[in-house]
Design a protein around this motif. Sequence first.
Motif, PDB file in Angstrom:
ATOM      1  N   LYS A  33      -5.701  -3.749  -6.612  1.00  0.00           N
ATOM      2  CA  LYS A  33      -6.507  -3.256  -6.255  1.00  0.00           C
ATOM      3  C   LYS A  33      -7.633  -3.565  -6.423  1.00  0.00           C
ATOM      4  N   PHE A  34      -7.962  -3.803  -7.532  1.00  0.00           N
ATOM      5  CA  PHE A  34      -9.642  -4.738  -8.553  1.00  0.00           C
ATOM      6  C   PHE A  34      -9.681  -5.924  -8.326  1.00  0.00           C
ATOM      7  N   ALA A  35      -8.111  -6.232  -7.434  1.00  0.00           N
ATOM      8  CA  ALA A  35      -8.898  -7.661  -6.927  1.00  0.00           C
ATOM      9  C   ALA A  35      -8.694  -8.003  -5.465  1.00  0.00           C
ATOM     10  N   ASN A  36      -8.402  -7.011  -5.128  1.00  0.00           N
ATOM     11  CA  ASN A  36      -8.782  -7.015  -3.494  1.00  0.00           C
ATOM     12  C   ASN A  36      -8.742  -5.713  -2.807  1.00  0.00           C
ATOM     13  N   PRO A  37      -9.543  -4.907  -2.845  1.00  0.00           N
ATOM     14  CA  PRO A  37      -9.680  -3.678  -3.100  1.00  0.00           C
ATOM     15  C   PRO A  37      -9.142  -3.195  -1.029  1.00  0.00           C
ATOM     16  N   ASP A  38      -8.866  -3.756  -0.199  1.00  0.00           N
ATOM     17  CA  ASP A  38      -8.364  -3.956   0.921  1.00  0.00           C
ATOM     18  C   ASP A  38      -6.882  -4.169   1.163  1.00  0.00           C
ATOM     19  N   LEU A  39      -6.368  -4.515   0.417  1.00  0.00           N
ATOM     20  CA  LEU A  39      -4.940  -4.807   0.257  1.00  0.00           C
ATOM     21  C   LEU A  39      -4.173  -3.531   0.707  1.00  0.00           C
ATOM     22  N   LYS A  40      -3.176  -3.581   2.019  1.00  0.00           N
ATOM     23  CA  LYS A  40      -2.257  -2.346   1.695  1.00  0.00           C
ATOM     24  C   LYS A  40      -0.801  -2.998   1.645  1.00  0.00           C
ATOM     25  N   HIS A  41      -0.696  -1.558   0.824  1.00  0.00           N
ATOM     26  CA  HIS A  41       0.958  -1.990  -0.111  1.00  0.00           C
ATOM     27  C   HIS A  41       2.046  -1.378   0.447  1.00  0.00           C
ATOM     28  N   TYR A  42       2.584  -2.108   0.760  1.00  0.00           N
ATOM     29  CA  TYR A  42       4.412  -1.483   1.552  1.00  0.00           C
ATOM     30  C   TYR A  42       5.515  -1.445   0.451  1.00  0.00           C
ATOM     31  N   VAL A  43       6.017   0.072   0.464  1.00  0.00           N
ATOM     32  CA  VAL A  43       7.222   0.169  -0.635  1.00  0.00           C
ATOM     33  C   VAL A  43       7.922   0.560   0.201  1.00  0.00           C
ATOM     34  N   PHE A  44       8.952  -0.493  -0.778  1.00  0.00           N
ATOM     35  CA  PHE A  44      10.249   0.010   0.343  1.00  0.00           C
ATOM     36  C   PHE A  44      11.419   1.013  -1.328  1.00  0.00           C
ATOM     37  N   SER A  45      12.084   1.741   0.136  1.00  0.00           N
ATOM     38  CA  SER A  45      12.607   2.425  -0.934  1.00  0.00           C
ATOM     39  C   SER A  45      13.471   3.770  -0.083  1.00  0.00           C
ATOM     40  N   SER A  46      14.771   4.039   0.047  1.00  0.00           N
ATOM     41  CA  SER A  46      15.271   5.172   0.740  1.00  0.00           C
ATOM     42  C   SER A  46      15.452   6.402   0.086  1.00  0.00           C
ATOM     43  N   LYS A  47      14.840   5.988  -1.117  1.00  0.00           N
ATOM     44  CA  LYS A  47      15.004   7.468  -2.572  1.00  0.00           C
ATOM     45  C   LYS A  47      13.844   7.778  -2.742  1.00  0.00           C
ATOM     46  N   MET A  48      12.630   6.863  -2.585  1.00  0.00           N
ATOM     47  CA  MET A  48      11.992   7.655  -3.180  1.00  0.00           C
ATOM     48  C   MET A  48      11.021   9.040  -2.542  1.00  0.00           C
ATOM     49  N   GLU A  49      10.777   9.994  -2.833  1.00  0.00           N
ATOM     50  CA  GLU A  49      10.359  11.180  -1.590  1.00  0.00           C
ATOM     51  C   GLU A  49       8.194  11.069  -1.768  1.00  0.00           C
ATOM     52  N   MET A  50       7.438  10.553  -1.655  1.00  0.00           N
ATOM     53  CA  MET A  50       6.370  10.352  -1.953  1.00  0.00           C
ATOM     54  C   MET A  50       5.963  10.391  -0.388  1.00  0.00           C
ATOM     55  N   GLU A  51       4.245  11.180  -0.194  1.00  0.00           N
ATOM     56  CA  GLU A  51       4.213  10.601   1.008  1.00  0.00           C
ATOM     57  C   GLU A  51       2.922   9.367   1.079  1.00  0.00           C
ATOM     58  N   SER A  52       3.021   8.708   2.412  1.00  0.00           N
ATOM     59  CA  SER A  52       2.315   7.358   2.625  1.00  0.00           C
ATOM     60  C   SER A  52       0.579   8.337   2.679  1.00  0.00           C
ATOM     61  N   ASN A  53      -0.080   6.739   2.451  1.00  0.00           N
ATOM     62  CA  ASN A  53      -1.461   7.554   2.284  1.00  0.00           C
ATOM     63  C   ASN A  53      -2.032   6.175   3.214  1.00  0.00           C
ATOM     64  N   GLU A  54      -3.169   5.980   3.231  1.00  0.00           N
ATOM     65  CA  GLU A  54      -4.066   4.648   4.103  1.00  0.00           C
ATOM     66  C   GLU A  54      -3.648   3.304   3.090  1.00  0.00           C
ATOM     67  N   GLU A  55      -4.045   3.962   2.024  1.00  0.00           N
ATOM     68  CA  GLU A  55      -3.687   2.509   1.187  1.00  0.00           C
ATOM     69  C   GLU A  55      -1.529   1.982   0.325  1.00  0.00           C
TER      70      GLU A  55
END
Length: 186
Positions: free
Chosen positions: A73-95
Motif C-alpha cells: 500500500k505504501f509503494a502503490n496505494p492503488d494496488l488491488k489485492h486478491y486473496v485466494f482462500s476457501s476457508k477465510m471468512e472476511m468481507e471484501s472491500n475496495e482494496e
Amino acid sequence: MAELIYHVAITADGYIADPNDIADDSIFLYEGDHGPDFLADIKGYGIALMGGKTYEVGLKDGVKPGEPWPLAKFANPDLKHYVFSSKMEMESNEEVKFVKENTIEFVKHLKKTTNERIWLCGGGELAHSLLYHELIDTLILKVNPVMIGEGISLFGSSKKQIQLELIDLKKYNNGVLLPKYRIIYK
C-alpha cells in the motif's frame, strides 16, 4: 492478455518461508540497495494475488482483516489485492477481495479482462496451481544469500518441469541476486 509475474523473495535453496511460514528478517534481507528497486517494481503492478496462508502471515504481523499489505500500500496505494482462500471468512472491500471461487477460472478471466500487470506476491501452493495451468508468464526472484534447509517451496508441491529464459540479472552489494525469467511451457 495481462502478464502474470511471480515476484517473490526466496532463499538460495528455494524456499519462500520456513516450515512455520516465517519469512521475516531472520531469513530475508529487507534492508539494502535492492529495496528501492523492489518498491519501484511494486509501483508497476496494478493487481496483487496471494494465497490465504500468505495473507494470514500479514494478519499475525498486525495487518487488520481486509487491509492490504502495508508495504504494498505504501509503494502503490492503488494496488488491488486478491486473496485466494476457501476457508477465510472476511468481507471484501475496495482494496482487498477475498476469492472463494475457482482460482484458475478467476485468474484466467482476470488475465483476459485487465491490461494491468499482475503480481503474484506469495503462496507456494497458489503458485503451484497457477504454474500447473500455465498461467504464470514471468518469474522474478529476490534470491537472499542464505540457506534454511527446509520450508515452503517456491512452487509448493509442484513437480512440473519448465524451462526458463533469463531476461535480466542484477546483483546487489549485500549479496542479493535478482534474476528475471520468462517461463517457457512445453
